[in-house]
Design a protein around this motif. Structure first.
Motif, PDB file in Angstrom:
ATOM      1  N   THR A  38       0.825  -1.210   0.000  1.00  0.00           N
ATOM      2  CA  THR A  38       0.000   0.000   0.000  1.00  0.00           C
ATOM      3  C   THR A  38       0.856   1.255   0.000  1.00  0.00           C
ATOM      4  O   THR A  38       0.587   2.217  -0.728  1.00  0.00           O
ATOM      5  CB  THR A  38      -0.934   0.001   1.218  1.00  0.00           C
ATOM      6  OG1 THR A  38      -1.699  -1.202   1.234  1.00  0.00           O
ATOM      7  CG2 THR A  38      -1.874   1.194   1.178  1.00  0.00           C
ATOM      8  N   TYR A  42       0.884   4.112  -2.804  1.00  0.00           N
ATOM      9  CA  TYR A  42       0.486   5.468  -2.400  1.00  0.00           C
ATOM     10  C   TYR A  42       1.597   6.462  -2.694  1.00  0.00           C
ATOM     11  O   TYR A  42       1.338   7.594  -3.122  1.00  0.00           O
ATOM     12  CB  TYR A  42       0.127   5.516  -0.923  1.00  0.00           C
ATOM     13  CG  TYR A  42      -0.112   6.942  -0.466  1.00  0.00           C
ATOM     14  CD1 TYR A  42      -1.310   7.593  -0.765  1.00  0.00           C
ATOM     15  CD2 TYR A  42       0.874   7.657   0.206  1.00  0.00           C
ATOM     16  CE1 TYR A  42      -1.516   8.911  -0.402  1.00  0.00           C
ATOM     17  CE2 TYR A  42       0.683   8.974   0.574  1.00  0.00           C
ATOM     18  CZ  TYR A  42      -0.525   9.600   0.271  1.00  0.00           C
ATOM     19  OH  TYR A  42      -0.718  10.911   0.625  1.00  0.00           O
ATOM     20  N   LEU A 298      -3.709   1.180  -7.052  1.00  0.00           N
ATOM     21  CA  LEU A 298      -3.891   1.549  -5.654  1.00  0.00           C
ATOM     22  C   LEU A 298      -5.087   0.810  -5.058  1.00  0.00           C
ATOM     23  O   LEU A 298      -5.028   0.338  -3.913  1.00  0.00           O
ATOM     24  CB  LEU A 298      -4.090   3.062  -5.537  1.00  0.00           C
ATOM     25  CG  LEU A 298      -4.184   3.617  -4.106  1.00  0.00           C
ATOM     26  CD1 LEU A 298      -2.909   3.327  -3.332  1.00  0.00           C
ATOM     27  CD2 LEU A 298      -4.465   5.115  -4.138  1.00  0.00           C
ATOM     28  N   ALA A 299      -6.161   0.680  -5.819  1.00  0.00           N
ATOM     29  CA  ALA A 299      -7.315  -0.075  -5.338  1.00  0.00           C
ATOM     30  C   ALA A 299      -6.968  -1.546  -5.142  1.00  0.00           C
ATOM     31  O   ALA A 299      -7.438  -2.189  -4.191  1.00  0.00           O
ATOM     32  CB  ALA A 299      -8.475   0.068  -6.323  1.00  0.00           C
ATOM     33  N   ALA A 302      -4.998  -1.875  -2.012  1.00  0.00           N
ATOM     34  CA  ALA A 302      -5.909  -1.680  -0.885  1.00  0.00           C
ATOM     35  C   ALA A 302      -6.714  -2.949  -0.629  1.00  0.00           C
ATOM     36  O   ALA A 302      -6.984  -3.310   0.535  1.00  0.00           O
ATOM     37  CB  ALA A 302      -6.846  -0.502  -1.173  1.00  0.00           C
ATOM     38  N   LEU A 305      -4.449  -5.231   1.178  1.00  0.00           N
ATOM     39  CA  LEU A 305      -4.375  -4.819   2.574  1.00  0.00           C
ATOM     40  C   LEU A 305      -5.632  -5.231   3.331  1.00  0.00           C
ATOM     41  O   LEU A 305      -5.563  -5.649   4.498  1.00  0.00           O
ATOM     42  CB  LEU A 305      -4.185  -3.299   2.659  1.00  0.00           C
ATOM     43  CG  LEU A 305      -4.102  -2.711   4.078  1.00  0.00           C
ATOM     44  CD1 LEU A 305      -2.889  -3.269   4.818  1.00  0.00           C
ATOM     45  CD2 LEU A 305      -4.043  -1.188   4.027  1.00  0.00           C
ATOM     46  N   VAL A 397      -2.370   3.993   8.518  1.00  0.00           N
ATOM     47  CA  VAL A 397      -2.920   2.703   8.092  1.00  0.00           C
ATOM     48  C   VAL A 397      -2.566   1.616   9.087  1.00  0.00           C
ATOM     49  O   VAL A 397      -3.406   0.778   9.463  1.00  0.00           O
ATOM     50  CB  VAL A 397      -2.400   2.342   6.681  1.00  0.00           C
ATOM     51  CG1 VAL A 397      -2.736   0.897   6.327  1.00  0.00           C
ATOM     52  CG2 VAL A 397      -3.002   3.273   5.647  1.00  0.00           C
ATOM     53  N   THR A 401      -5.590  -0.213  11.144  1.00  0.00           N
ATOM     54  CA  THR A 401      -5.887  -1.626  10.888  1.00  0.00           C
ATOM     55  C   THR A 401      -5.680  -2.477  12.136  1.00  0.00           C
ATOM     56  O   THR A 401      -6.499  -3.350  12.452  1.00  0.00           O
ATOM     57  CB  THR A 401      -5.018  -2.163   9.749  1.00  0.00           C
ATOM     58  OG1 THR A 401      -3.636  -1.911  10.039  1.00  0.00           O
ATOM     59  CG2 THR A 401      -5.370  -1.500   8.429  1.00  0.00           C
TER      60      THR A 401
END
Length: 837
Positions: A38, A42, A298-299, A302, A305, A397, A401
């Motif tokens: 991620t 990013y 990026l999606a 994600a 993640l 993040v 999380t």
């Protein structure tokens, strides 16, 4: 007091984690990989899409395009339309024009060093002032430098200044040789926006040598969209106001340049539309070709993640369930729920710190690799990076999380009655909430992993589909070497032909070399396109691909000549002008008739007689529609055509060998013998040229495959852990079932069924989400695949096949993950299970 309590909880949490090394390693690695992926994406997205341009008042910078209204943002202009804006628009404080092509330059380095190849860019005198760029040495281009036929002056990038001239401050005013012609250095650009040796890009200032554009109406590319235009809005002028002025100039521009009225396309409803002036923020123009791909990546990370977080939550839920008795005992001894929650949160924060540090380390190593391997030119503006924002995102993040993952199992534990837990001992097992949470987390992992798997399989299928397309060239043992025949010395056909003939002749004598030829415009690389038509049917005029070749070219490339003959040594400059056309050109222009003996016209009014028809070869991409290609002898090009071709495209020597022979030294010697100041610009194999055309799908398929593989691995680990935990907690139940007559096969099917049932629910949810995958994958491929105007759907693999493959892979993995816990359950001895209770 509060600090002492927090430190005590942290110390106890650390001791507890050390006592569970397997859990600790799995949790940290899972979190670190998820956060690292991620953070990497990013960081790239931040530098490319979010970071401001490193220019003064960058919000006033715009890209000005002459585009169809349906096209995405770009700053493309023709010479005429750009000059019209420059003369009439009042919304801009300054405007700059640049040639949108990079030009290879051969720099004769000082001190007699070996000549080096550099990419150059040509810009108008207003380009650097519009951006607000001030040189570190000397000056930028003046108006008199930019006049057609003006002085030969150049600016150096900071990188070239340091590498080639050792940072010598006396370089300004010094004469250098570019393409064997003298130029005077007038300035050095600043480091923050300077060339780094990467692919050239005029809008990101990524070129080694900068020259004045000296745009003239006589330039071959003046009437085409071969330029880019930038502007700086006047203070107080908004983008909307500037656009209204551009709209008002469109009509008068068409009156001044009626030639552009023929540039039309459909608007989607059957109507015809023409180009129009458009203005966008300059940053929008620069990132338009990669924005969609970066956001999709990026999606994707994600989603990875998310799978990692679900897996970690499942691990911590199972860990909390095994500690139910311990936590109940602490409650009985006086611990408050807030104290227990603080303990669980302390463990989560320790995992966050450890996983976050690992993730930052992974991102630090992965980002350069990602940028280097990306198939599209990612326009990272040098000096735009902001490491602190990436660190902040990673920290946020990581803590978010792990806190969620820590609070979720804590909530399930607190819902269980402490006294019942103490009385029930191991028999108490997991409470209903923990079971439901565990199943829900498992279904979520399967669903997300299913989406990633379907995307990866669709990309992989598309890559394999493209790779299977024949290029038309026999690539085995075929090397290619390129040189840049630039400058006035190669502005005539005689000098060019002599150089080519000498290199071809010397290479042909090298041991192990069987055939050698030369071409201006290598297949699947760059080549000249122009208008062409059959001499007797001018109404069939269309864009054709022009290739100038030497005798033996078709045999060297392994391209069959289907009719007539190929170009031979008899086709000299003084001979009758001849051409070989591609099979598609012959079918399009003379359907049902022999092409041999027909005449074609291109590049003016001169006629070329067709003497052969060659098999089709893809010119730019394996996914493009096959078009008309015309081949002529290099010796028969006019001086004007030779100057254009040499100015824009490299001359390529193709060398076929009888075995695996290293021809690098031979090529370097042959080129140096023909011209000591001529460096070899590029040396590779034809197979690598072909592979480059599918590098985009290959890159994304491997990247998506890596994401999907990681998600699948985490899902398998999570399912295995969940079922193993359930088997442990339900050992007594399994013993009772077997004691009253259940067979081992029935127990095996029971546990396998539970695992596959969870997987099936996740597959259904993931399958529904995967319905959007083809559209997303198609948008990514549009950024990196040249379809030559064809629909991207022709490139995509079957979405049904991709979905089926993803579901089969997930079911197989789920079966394997369920098998070991199921076998362990079936091996339970009823007497031992009941006695242990």
């Amino acid at each position: 007091m509060v600090l002492d309590t927090v430190l005590r909880d942290v110390r106890y949490a650390a001791r507890g984690l050390r006592r569970s090394p397997g859990f600790l390693a799995t949790a940290v690695l899972t979190l670190g990989l998820g956060i690292g992926a991620t953070a990497t994406m990013y960081s790239v997205v931040h530098d490319v899409l979010l970071a401001p341009l490193p220019y003064p008042e960058a919000e006033r910078l715009v890209g000005i395009g002459f585009r169809f209204p349906t096209e995405k943002p770009a700053a493309e202009q023709t010479g005429g339309t750009a000059d019209f804006i420059k003369a009439h628009a009042k919304s801009f404080e300054a405007v700059g024009i640049a040639d949108d092509s990079s030009y290879g330059m051969n720099l004769s380095a000082p001190g007699g060093a070996k000549p080096m190849r550099l990419e150059s860019a040509k810009v108008s005198a207003g380009f650097f002032p519009t951006l607000g760029v001030t040189p570190v040495l000397g000056r930028t281009f003046a108006a008199e430098d930019d006049l057609p036929g003006g002085p030969k002056v150049a600016m150096l990038s900071y990188w070239v200044w340091q590498r080639t001239f050792g940072g010598d401050a006396g370089v300004v005013g010094r004469a250098i040789r570019l393409n064997e012609e003298p130029y005077t250095v007038i300035g050095v650009l600043p480091e923050a926006v300077s060339h780094t040796g990467e692919a050239p890009d005029v809008l990101t200032m990524n070129a080694g040598i900068w020259l004045p554009a000296q745009i003239s109406t006589k330039d071959p590319g003046y009437d085409g969209d071969n330029y880019v235009m930038i502007g700086r809005l006047r203070p107080g002028v908004s983008m909307a106001q500037a656009q209204r002025e551009l709209d008002s100039l469109t009509g008068p521009m068409y009156e001044a340049f009626p030639i552009y009225k023929d540039w039309m396309t459909t608007d989607g409803s059957g109507g015809k539309i023409r180009h129009a002036y458009r203005a966008w923020p300059l940053k929008t123009v620069m990132v338009t070709d990669v924005k969609q791909s970066l956001l999709v990546l990026l999606a994707a990370v994600a989603a990875v993640l998310l799978v990692a977080c679900l897996n970690l939550a499942g691990l911590m839920t199972a860990r909390a369930a095994t500690r139910t008795r311990e936590l109940a005992l602490r409650t009985a001894l006086g611990a408050t729920r807030s104290g227990l929650l603080r303990l669980l949160v302390s463990e989560s924060l320790l995992l966050a710190v450890t996983g976050g540090v690992l993730g930052l380390g992974i991102a630090q190593m992965a980002k350069p690799l990602l940028l280097a391997s990306a198939p599209m030119a990612i326009p990272v503006v040098h000096g735009a990076g902001d490491g602190w924002s990436v660190v902040a995102v990673v920290v946020g993040v990581a803590f978010l999380t792990t806190l969620v993952c820590g609070l979720l199992p804590g909530w399930t534990v607190f819902r269980q009655d402490a006294q019942a837990a103490l009385k029930g001992g191991q028999a108490a097992g997991a409470n209903v909430a923990q079971v439901r949470v565990g199943k829900g987390l498992m279904v979520g992992q399967v669903a997300v992993a299913m989406v990633l798997l379907s995307a990866a399989s669709l990309l992989l299928g598309s890559f394999l589909k493209m790779q299977a397309v024949p290029s038309g060239v026999e690539t085995k043992r075929l090397d290619v070497a390129q040189v840049l025949l630039k400058g006035e010395v190669y502005g005539t056909n005689l000098h060019t032909a002599q150089f080519v003939e000498k290199v071809v002749g010397e290479l042909g004598q090298y041991p192990g070399v069987t055939r050698v030829a030369a071409v201006n415009g290598l297949p699947l690389d760059r080549g000249l396109n122009m208008g062409g038509y059959p001499a007797d049917q001018p109404n069939l005029k269309a864009v054709i691909e022009f290739r100038a070749v030497t005798p033996g070219y078709f045999r060297t490339m392994g391209v069959p000549v289907m009719e007539g003959r190929e170009i031979t040594v008899e086709d000299r400059a003084a001979s009758a002008h001849v051409a070989v056309v591609s099979a598609t050109a012959a079918k399009r222009w003379w359907p049902g008739k022999p092409a041999i003996g027909q005449a074609v016209v291109f590049g003016g009014t001169e006629r070329y007689t067709v003497v052969g028809v060659a098999a089709d070869v893809h010119s730019h991409s394996l996914t493009e529609r096959l078009g008309a290609v015309v081949y002529v002898p290099i010796d028969q090009m006019s001086d004007a055509m030779t100057k254009i071709v040499n100015g824009w495209f490299p001359t390529t020597f193709v060398v076929r060998t009888a075995a695996d022979v290293d021809v690098a030294a031979a090529v370097a010697k042959a080129v140096a013998d023909a011209d000591p100041e001529m460096p070899v610009a590029k040396l590779s194999t034809m197979q690598s040229v072909v592979d480059k055309t599918v590098s985009g799908p290959r890159f994304f398929s491997w990247l998506a495959g890596g994401f999907a593989g990681f998600a699948l691995l985490l899902t398998v680990i999570g399912l295995f852990g969940l079922l193993s935990y359930q088997v442990t907690q339900r050992t007594r139940e399994i013993g009772v079932r077997m004691a009253i007559g259940a067979g081992r096969g029935e127990i095996l099917r029971l546990i396998l069924g539970r695992g596959l049932a969870l997987t099936t629910v996740g597959l259904v949810a993931g399958g529904l989400m995967s319905l959007a995958v083809p559209k997303v994958v198609g948008s990514v491929l549009e950024d990196v695949v040249n379809t030559g105007g064809a629909a991207i759907g022709g490139v995509l693999s079957s979405s049904f096949s991709a979905l089926s493959f993803a579901a089969a892979a997930m079911l197989l993995a789920a079966g394997l993950a369920s098998w070991l816990p199921a076998r362990r359950a079936a091996a339970v001895e009823p007497v031992e299970a009941l006695r242990s209770e």
